[in-house]
Design a protein around this motif. Sequence first.
Motif, PDB file in Angstrom:
ATOM      1  N   SER A  95       0.558  -1.202  -0.122  1.00  0.00           N
ATOM      2  CA  SER A  95      -0.071   0.076   0.119  1.00  0.00           C
ATOM      3  C   SER A  95       1.073   0.932  -0.224  1.00  0.00           C
ATOM      4  CB  SER A  95      -0.660   0.372   0.741  1.00  0.00           C
ATOM      5  OG  SER A  95       0.024   0.417   2.539  1.00  0.00           O
ATOM      6  N   LEU A  96       1.969   0.839   0.371  1.00  0.00           N
ATOM      7  CA  LEU A  96       3.057   2.236   0.076  1.00  0.00           C
ATOM      8  C   LEU A  96       3.638   2.800  -0.608  1.00  0.00           C
ATOM      9  CD1 LEU A  96       4.610   2.282   4.064  1.00  0.00           C
ATOM     10  CD2 LEU A  96       2.530   3.465   2.658  1.00  0.00           C
ATOM     11  N   ALA A  97       4.326   1.256  -1.726  1.00  0.00           N
ATOM     12  CA  ALA A  97       5.703   1.516  -2.224  1.00  0.00           C
ATOM     13  C   ALA A  97       4.713   0.864  -3.850  1.00  0.00           C
ATOM     14  CB  ALA A  97       6.486   1.503  -2.140  1.00  0.00           C
ATOM     15  N   PRO A 109       1.076   8.273  -1.106  1.00  0.00           N
ATOM     16  CA  PRO A 109       2.104   7.514   0.038  1.00  0.00           C
ATOM     17  C   PRO A 109       2.747   8.675   0.684  1.00  0.00           C
ATOM     18  CG  PRO A 109       1.464   6.260  -0.907  1.00  0.00           C
ATOM     19  CD  PRO A 109       1.241   7.369  -2.106  1.00  0.00           C
ATOM     20  N   GLN A 110       3.591   9.943  -0.061  1.00  0.00           N
ATOM     21  CA  GLN A 110       4.353  10.442   0.301  1.00  0.00           C
ATOM     22  C   GLN A 110       3.572  12.214   0.470  1.00  0.00           C
ATOM     23  OE1 GLN A 110       7.944  10.489  -2.774  1.00  0.00           O
ATOM     24  NE2 GLN A 110       6.607   8.357  -3.399  1.00  0.00           N
ATOM     25  N   LEU A 247      11.744  -8.047  -0.071  1.00  0.00           N
ATOM     26  CA  LEU A 247      12.021  -8.155   1.474  1.00  0.00           C
ATOM     27  C   LEU A 247       9.777  -7.384   0.658  1.00  0.00           C
ATOM     28  CD1 LEU A 247      14.530  -6.828   3.078  1.00  0.00           C
ATOM     29  CD2 LEU A 247      14.447  -9.419   3.294  1.00  0.00           C
ATOM     30  N   ASN A 248       9.364  -8.105   1.721  1.00  0.00           N
ATOM     31  CA  ASN A 248       8.022  -7.347   2.242  1.00  0.00           C
ATOM     32  C   ASN A 248       7.894  -6.809   3.564  1.00  0.00           C
ATOM     33  OD1 ASN A 248       5.529  -6.978   2.272  1.00  0.00           O
ATOM     34  ND2 ASN A 248       4.662  -9.157   2.480  1.00  0.00           N
ATOM     35  N   SER A 304      12.695   4.818  -2.515  1.00  0.00           N
ATOM     36  CA  SER A 304      13.588   4.287  -2.330  1.00  0.00           C
ATOM     37  C   SER A 304      12.441   3.173  -3.293  1.00  0.00           C
ATOM     38  CB  SER A 304      14.798   3.723  -1.651  1.00  0.00           C
ATOM     39  OG  SER A 304      14.635   2.829  -1.142  1.00  0.00           O
ATOM     40  N   GLU A 305      12.473   2.159  -2.118  1.00  0.00           N
ATOM     41  CA  GLU A 305      10.899   1.020  -2.888  1.00  0.00           C
ATOM     42  C   GLU A 305      10.490   0.959  -3.714  1.00  0.00           C
ATOM     43  OE1 GLU A 305      11.022  -2.386  -1.218  1.00  0.00           O
ATOM     44  OE2 GLU A 305      13.045  -1.777  -1.632  1.00  0.00           O
ATOM     45  N   THR A 306       9.414   2.777  -3.980  1.00  0.00           N
ATOM     46  CA  THR A 306       8.837   3.118  -4.505  1.00  0.00           C
ATOM     47  C   THR A 306       9.517   2.830  -5.913  1.00  0.00           C
ATOM     48  OG1 THR A 306       7.394   4.443  -2.801  1.00  0.00           O
ATOM     49  CG2 THR A 306       6.800   4.885  -5.560  1.00  0.00           C
TER      50      THR A 306
END
Length: 322
Positions: A95-97, A109-110, A247-248, A304-306
Amino acid sequence: MGVLGRLLTLVTFALLPAIAAAEDFPSKPIRLIVPFPPGGPNDIIARVVGLRMSEIVKQPVVIDNRGGQAGVLGTDAVAKASPDGYTIAITSASSLAITPSMEKIAYDPQKDLAPVTLVAEVPEMLVVASNVPANNMAELVALAKAQPGKLNFASAGIGGLPHLAGELFKLTAKIDIVHVPYRGAAPAINDLLGQQVQMTFLDLPVILPQIKAGNLRPIALGARSRSPLAPDVPTTAEVGMPDLLILNWYGMVAPARTPPDIIARLNSITHEAMADPSVIQKLADQGLTMVPDTPDEFRAYIVSETEKWAKVIKDAGVPVTK
């Protein structure tokens, strides 16, 4: 009193309510939204950490499960909540990335969320069905290259981390394998056990019982280091694919415009809960590792993950609905 002195006095008085609020926080129950149904890893993390938080602050931390749209609905509820620190969430990478790059959602999210801390992470494990003639990564890649378009990889649904893990594997290894999406991890595992698909990436705790039973063969763990739950399974870096880090992760967020002092207080409370040996052990038993950080570090990690998964989505040609 000079102009500078009067300005300093005004600033001091202006800050007093925020300082007092942070010192008194929390003075009533905190609602901790879990954007997934009860029983999953997100829910387990929230309940274990939330219980210890409530003991620390001597206020109830009330779990509010709001599942739907891969965590989007519950996370959106936090984005729209009052920015006072009394409505927060522990939500996921999805949900965030990831989802924000896949489809149009009601929040940014940001911009609409205030990161509090990264809480926990769990690696994805690459496993193959028992009839696949590959015992390690080199053999699996060689098999896929010898049969382009013939091997399938299962996922728990389009756009989820297991799906994108498979797409990143394709890009990294330069192989042609076919995605087969399912409605959740359970049916994907069932067809893997039935040898109707050949491989999958899934959260380590989800897949571990079948590995221990000898029903599925582990190939590699998408983590920085080996897991004590599967110490004989090499990491993707060890098998020559350091970029295949899968990684989750789960982190705490609050509504944007929550005062920085309240964010700092939530960060401190959560870190104290995460440092409790019983919390560490309970989550380690689930294959989860505590990864506390600062709000700024968590914000940078979300960014960074996004960027990472947006590139995978683009390079792999994953259909989007934005």
